[in-house]
Design a protein around this motif. Structure first.
Motif, PDB file in Angstrom:
ATOM      1  N   SER A 212       0.804  -1.217   0.000  1.00  0.00           N
ATOM      2  CA  SER A 212       0.000   0.000   0.000  1.00  0.00           C
ATOM      3  C   SER A 212       0.838   1.269   0.000  1.00  0.00           C
ATOM      4  O   SER A 212       0.300   2.345  -0.191  1.00  0.00           O
ATOM      5  N   GLU A 213       2.116   1.143   0.263  1.00  0.00           N
ATOM      6  CA  GLU A 213       2.948   2.332   0.468  1.00  0.00           C
ATOM      7  C   GLU A 213       2.963   3.202  -0.789  1.00  0.00           C
ATOM      8  O   GLU A 213       3.179   2.716  -1.885  1.00  0.00           O
ATOM      9  N   LEU A 214       2.729   4.500  -0.607  1.00  0.00           N
ATOM     10  CA  LEU A 214       2.671   5.406  -1.760  1.00  0.00           C
ATOM     11  C   LEU A 214       3.711   6.522  -1.683  1.00  0.00           C
ATOM     12  O   LEU A 214       4.443   6.761  -2.642  1.00  0.00           O
ATOM     13  N   LEU A 215       3.785   7.195  -0.526  1.00  0.00           N
ATOM     14  CA  LEU A 215       4.538   8.441  -0.460  1.00  0.00           C
ATOM     15  C   LEU A 215       6.031   8.242  -0.696  1.00  0.00           C
ATOM     16  O   LEU A 215       6.655   9.009  -1.423  1.00  0.00           O
ATOM     17  N   PHE A 216       6.625   7.200  -0.103  1.00  0.00           N
ATOM     18  CA  PHE A 216       8.042   6.943  -0.348  1.00  0.00           C
ATOM     19  C   PHE A 216       8.252   6.608  -1.819  1.00  0.00           C
ATOM     20  O   PHE A 216       9.211   7.041  -2.436  1.00  0.00           O
ATOM     21  N   ALA A 217       7.335   5.805  -2.364  1.00  0.00           N
ATOM     22  CA  ALA A 217       7.498   5.337  -3.740  1.00  0.00           C
ATOM     23  C   ALA A 217       7.476   6.490  -4.738  1.00  0.00           C
ATOM     24  O   ALA A 217       8.228   6.481  -5.712  1.00  0.00           O
ATOM     25  N   ILE A 218       6.635   7.502  -4.500  1.00  0.00           N
ATOM     26  CA  ILE A 218       6.651   8.617  -5.453  1.00  0.00           C
ATOM     27  C   ILE A 218       7.811   9.572  -5.185  1.00  0.00           C
ATOM     28  O   ILE A 218       8.283  10.232  -6.095  1.00  0.00           O
ATOM     29  N   SER A 219       8.279   9.632  -3.934  1.00  0.00           N
ATOM     30  CA  SER A 219       9.324  10.604  -3.617  1.00  0.00           C
ATOM     31  C   SER A 219      10.717  10.122  -3.989  1.00  0.00           C
ATOM     32  O   SER A 219      11.566  10.922  -4.355  1.00  0.00           O
ATOM     33  N   PHE A 220      10.958   8.822  -3.877  1.00  0.00           N
ATOM     34  CA  PHE A 220      12.327   8.333  -4.051  1.00  0.00           C
ATOM     35  C   PHE A 220      12.579   7.713  -5.419  1.00  0.00           C
ATOM     36  O   PHE A 220      13.623   7.122  -5.646  1.00  0.00           O
ATOM     37  N   THR A 221      11.593   7.795  -6.318  1.00  0.00           N
ATOM     38  CA  THR A 221      11.834   7.304  -7.680  1.00  0.00           C
ATOM     39  C   THR A 221      11.447   8.395  -8.666  1.00  0.00           C
ATOM     40  O   THR A 221      10.524   9.162  -8.427  1.00  0.00           O
ATOM     41  N   THR A 222      12.174   8.472  -9.771  1.00  0.00           N
ATOM     42  CA  THR A 222      11.833   9.443 -10.807  1.00  0.00           C
ATOM     43  C   THR A 222      11.559   8.746 -12.134  1.00  0.00           C
ATOM     44  O   THR A 222      10.804   9.243 -12.952  1.00  0.00           O
ATOM     45  N   GLU A 223      12.172   7.570 -12.338  1.00  0.00           N
ATOM     46  CA  GLU A 223      11.981   6.856 -13.611  1.00  0.00           C
ATOM     47  C   GLU A 223      10.677   6.078 -13.595  1.00  0.00           C
ATOM     48  O   GLU A 223      10.333   5.460 -12.590  1.00  0.00           O
ATOM     49  N   THR A 224       9.994   6.098 -14.730  1.00  0.00           N
ATOM     50  CA  THR A 224       8.749   5.340 -14.851  1.00  0.00           C
ATOM     51  C   THR A 224       8.976   3.864 -14.534  1.00  0.00           C
ATOM     52  O   THR A 224       8.158   3.230 -13.875  1.00  0.00           O
ATOM     53  N   ASN A 225      10.113   3.352 -14.973  1.00  0.00           N
ATOM     54  CA  ASN A 225      10.373   1.916 -14.809  1.00  0.00           C
ATOM     55  C   ASN A 225      10.607   1.493 -13.366  1.00  0.00           C
ATOM     56  O   ASN A 225      10.642   0.304 -13.070  1.00  0.00           O
ATOM     57  N   MET A 226      10.824   2.465 -12.482  1.00  0.00           N
ATOM     58  CA  MET A 226      11.081   2.119 -11.087  1.00  0.00           C
ATOM     59  C   MET A 226       9.838   2.272 -10.218  1.00  0.00           C
ATOM     60  O   MET A 226       9.893   2.065  -9.017  1.00  0.00           O
ATOM     61  N   ARG A 227       8.699   2.664 -10.816  1.00  0.00           N
ATOM     62  CA  ARG A 227       7.512   2.908 -10.000  1.00  0.00           C
ATOM     63  C   ARG A 227       6.897   1.603  -9.496  1.00  0.00           C
ATOM     64  O   ARG A 227       6.890   0.610 -10.208  1.00  0.00           O
ATOM     65  N   THR A 228       6.401   1.660  -8.283  1.00  0.00           N
ATOM     66  CA  THR A 228       5.639   0.528  -7.754  1.00  0.00           C
ATOM     67  C   THR A 228       4.184   0.698  -8.190  1.00  0.00           C
ATOM     68  O   THR A 228       3.838   1.705  -8.804  1.00  0.00           O
ATOM     69  N   LEU A 229       3.347  -0.265  -7.841  1.00  0.00           N
ATOM     70  CA  LEU A 229       1.937  -0.195  -8.251  1.00  0.00           C
ATOM     71  C   LEU A 229       1.258   1.086  -7.787  1.00  0.00           C
ATOM     72  O   LEU A 229       0.636   1.780  -8.592  1.00  0.00           O
ATOM     73  N   SER A 230       1.380   1.390  -6.497  1.00  0.00           N
ATOM     74  CA  SER A 230       0.715   2.586  -5.979  1.00  0.00           C
ATOM     75  C   SER A 230       1.187   3.824  -6.723  1.00  0.00           C
ATOM     76  O   SER A 230       0.385   4.634  -7.193  1.00  0.00           O
ATOM     77  N   ALA A 231       2.518   3.960  -6.842  1.00  0.00           N
ATOM     78  CA  ALA A 231       3.075   5.125  -7.525  1.00  0.00           C
ATOM     79  C   ALA A 231       2.676   5.117  -8.994  1.00  0.00           C
ATOM     80  O   ALA A 231       2.380   6.158  -9.580  1.00  0.00           O
ATOM     81  N   GLY A 232       2.647   3.929  -9.589  1.00  0.00           N
ATOM     82  CA  GLY A 232       2.293   3.812 -11.001  1.00  0.00           C
ATOM     83  C   GLY A 232       0.853   4.216 -11.268  1.00  0.00           C
ATOM     84  O   GLY A 232       0.554   4.885 -12.256  1.00  0.00           O
ATOM     85  N   LEU A 233      -0.042   3.825 -10.362  1.00  0.00           N
ATOM     86  CA  LEU A 233      -1.450   4.200 -10.523  1.00  0.00           C
ATOM     87  C   LEU A 233      -1.597   5.718 -10.493  1.00  0.00           C
ATOM     88  O   LEU A 233      -2.303   6.306 -11.307  1.00  0.00           O
ATOM     89  N   LEU A 234      -0.893   6.346  -9.567  1.00  0.00           N
ATOM     90  CA  LEU A 234      -0.967   7.805  -9.473  1.00  0.00           C
ATOM     91  C   LEU A 234      -0.370   8.441 -10.727  1.00  0.00           C
ATOM     92  O   LEU A 234      -0.870   9.445 -11.234  1.00  0.00           O
TER      93      LEU A 234
END
Lengths: 308, 287
Positions: free
Chosen positions: B219-241
């Protein structure tokens, strides 16, 4: 010739058994301590340090020590005060209604009916799915033209015009709180259900024989018996909701015009969008202090409950 | 049976019958309705999705949205899924090892600062992730870990470890000491006793702890959007956003993505439910 060997005294262990046992205990704690040190303790000190500097990511030339400058800015920032008020509305609106509906749900799920296990699992679903998923589902439900909610309300005749729930400052806060209520009901439902299951049936039977009606049994048996769990779960939920930023961040980003900006989303926006780390640091320290006050209160209250 | 002789009043009969059934139907509809709406959306094609008046049921159900979301080169959902799977699995394994050791130490050894330590783990459970974003971002940048799995995995420890340690202390305390003590008399050392005696007994609790760590990292979202910039490194939560951020929102694909990211946690949760509820309510319920 026979060689004679003297019996050498058994070497005393360098470290006594007791000390060794204690050292093993500490050794087992090392990995967990390192995890907490690297991901919580050091970052907190870093946040405190950042809050004392002008530190905007894309303006490295301006990086310098400014003492309490960020805090002074905070005191004069109307958005910050507005966000604190919004946090209060968000926390109490969410938790109060989550509690009422969660209690009702717990009482329902406590009854015996066919398929109870399945219904219990299904009704927990809103609580376990990722926050971003909750936010997106409800964004789609609130969508003005193709969303279910406008369509349904117009169909029932409660409303005659479509409302842009999330982009109107009057309705946005209500809309995100309603979503959070949907998400949080199961939490109270399971906590209170566990409480209900621990109340001995004999109490109810005895009261029933004495002629106590269903409401008086609820008032005089259920509520007092559930008091500890009510206190603990409500306190936990208040702290958690105050800190919770995901849902609002996904649904409105704190907008429109800061109508849904709570303190935790404001901190997030400063760190993530504005990249003003000094200011984000100051906001983090404020959040930390609020959190510590909440936790201290929580420990006091729960300790009081346990000692009863 | 004594209670049979007491007549039931009207309120009670109403509450036992119609009120319960209506309440249960409303509760289930409210909890599941939004999912069902999303599921229906994911099965509609473009024209049905944006039809006026609204078309509730898809007339020609299609899995097109799922295929598109999964294979799209712009928002590669399959890649998001694998990223999440990897980050959450490593977080799960590492968290479990760490919290088994720490939980065992806290449950079995007496040492100075034990209560303080427990209190720290409890307090950090209430800790806002938001607070950690700016400092952790600085920290990971300094270490060159932006756009790495490590940054996400390490950051996840900040919220998984405190709770899982707390859970493990509970499980270990419920296992009687005598078994280990007799094993140690028979020549086992502490670590041997832990591996051979305690772990098998605590296995269900450990499994629950592991699944919990997996589910919360998922479920984690905030770390995933803050610590990745490349599309290929996004997790599901970050990818959905991220899918929302692209051009206009593709609700068809997005709803398919939402359903795909919900299924794994829902399945895991079905296994976990009893243990998690036990862990959550232990200490809060008397007796």
């Amino acid at each position: 010739m026979t060689s004679v060997t003297l019996a050498t005294p058994r070497t005393r262990p360098l470290i006594s058994w007791r000390v060794r046992k204690r050292m093993i205990g500490y050794l087992y704690l090392v990995p967990a301590a390192l995890c907490m040190l690297a991901t919580v303790v050091v970052p907190i000190f870093l946040a405190i340090k950042m809050s004392l500097y002008a530190d905007v990511l894309y303006k490295p030339q301006d990086y310098r020590f400014i003492g309490l400058g960020n805090y002074l800015r905070l005191i004069e920032d109307p958005v910050f005060w507005h966000s604190l008020w919004n946090s209060v509305v968000w926390v109490f609106g969410s938790v109060f209604l989550q509690f009422i509906f969660g209690f009702a749900a717990a009482l329902l799920l406590h009854q015996a009916f066919p398929g109870r296990a399945l219904v219990r699992t299904l009704t927990l679903l809103p609580w376990i799915i990722p926050g971003v998923v909750v936010g997106l589902i409800w964004q789609w439900l609130y969508q003005p033209n193709y969303g279910f909610i406008n369509d349904f309300l117009i169909w029932t005749g409660l409303m005659s015009e479509r409302i842009a729930w999330l982009s109107s400052p009057d309705t946005a806060m209500g809309a995100v709180i309603f979503t959070n209520i949907w998400r949080g009901i199961p939490f109270f439902a399971i906590m209170l259900l566990a409480g209900l299951q621990s109340v001995p049936d004999e109490l109810y039977e005895a009261a029933h024989v004495d002629g106590a009606g269903v409401f008086s049994r609820f008032w005089h048996i259920t509520l007092p018996m559930l008091r500890p769990i009510i206190v603990v779960s409500t306190a936990t939920r208040i702290i958690w909701t105050f800190n919770y930023a995901d849902l609002i961040f996904v649904m409105t980003g704190g907008g429109p015009a800061n109508a849904t900006q709570i303190t935790s989303t404001y901190t997030l926006v400063q760190a993530y969008s504005t990249l003003d780390f000094g200011y984000a640091g100051a906001l983090s320290v404020v959040l930390l202090v609020v959190m510590l006050v909440f936790t201290a209160l929580y420990l006091r209250v729960t300790k009081g409950v346990e000692e009863e | 049976m004594a209670r049979r002789h007491v007549p039931r009043d009207l309120a009670e009969r109403l509450l036992a019958g119609p009120v319960i059934w209506i309440g249960l139907i409303l509760l289930t509809a409210f909890a599941l309705g939004p999912f069902i709406w999303m599921l229906l959306t994911s099965l509609k094609d473009r024209t049905e999705l944006y039809a006026t008046p609204l078309q509730y049921l898809p007339r020609h159900p299609t899995f097109e949205n799922y295929v598109e979301a999964w294979t799209s080169p712009v928002t590669p959902f399959s890649r998001f899924f694998l990223n999440s799977l990897w980050v959450c699995s490593v977080t799960m394994v590492a968290t479990t090892i760490v919290s088994v050791l720490a939980g065992y130490a806290i449950a079995r050894f007496k040492f100075a600062g034990r209560d303080a330590l427990l209190l720290i783990f409890l307090a950090t459970q209430m800790f806002p992730s938001v607070l950690l974003i700016a400092p952790l971002l600085t920290q990971w940048r300094a270490l060159g870990l932006i756009d790495s799995y490590q940054a996400l995995i390490y950051s996840n420890f900040s919220f998984t470890v405190p709770f899982t340690v707390w859970m493990m202390v509970g499980y270990f305390t419920s296992i009687p000491r005598d078994l280990e003590e007799s094993a140690m008399i028979d020549g086992c050392n502490h670590f041997g006793a832990l591996c051979r005696i305690v772990l098998p007994l605590a296995a269900p609790g450990i499994a629950a702890t592991a699944i919990f760590a997996f589910v919360v990292s998922w479920s984690e979202l905030l770390f995933a959007i803050s610590f990745t910039t490349e599309t290929n490194m996004r997790t599901l939560s970050a990818g959905l956003l991220y899918m929302v951020g692209q051009y206009e929102v593709q609700w068809g694909q997005l709803s398919a993505g939402v359903i795909l990211s919900t299924v794994p946690v829902a399945v895991l949760f079905a296994f976990l439910q009893r243990h998690l509820i036990h862990g959550l309510t232990a200490g809060a319920v008397k007796g």
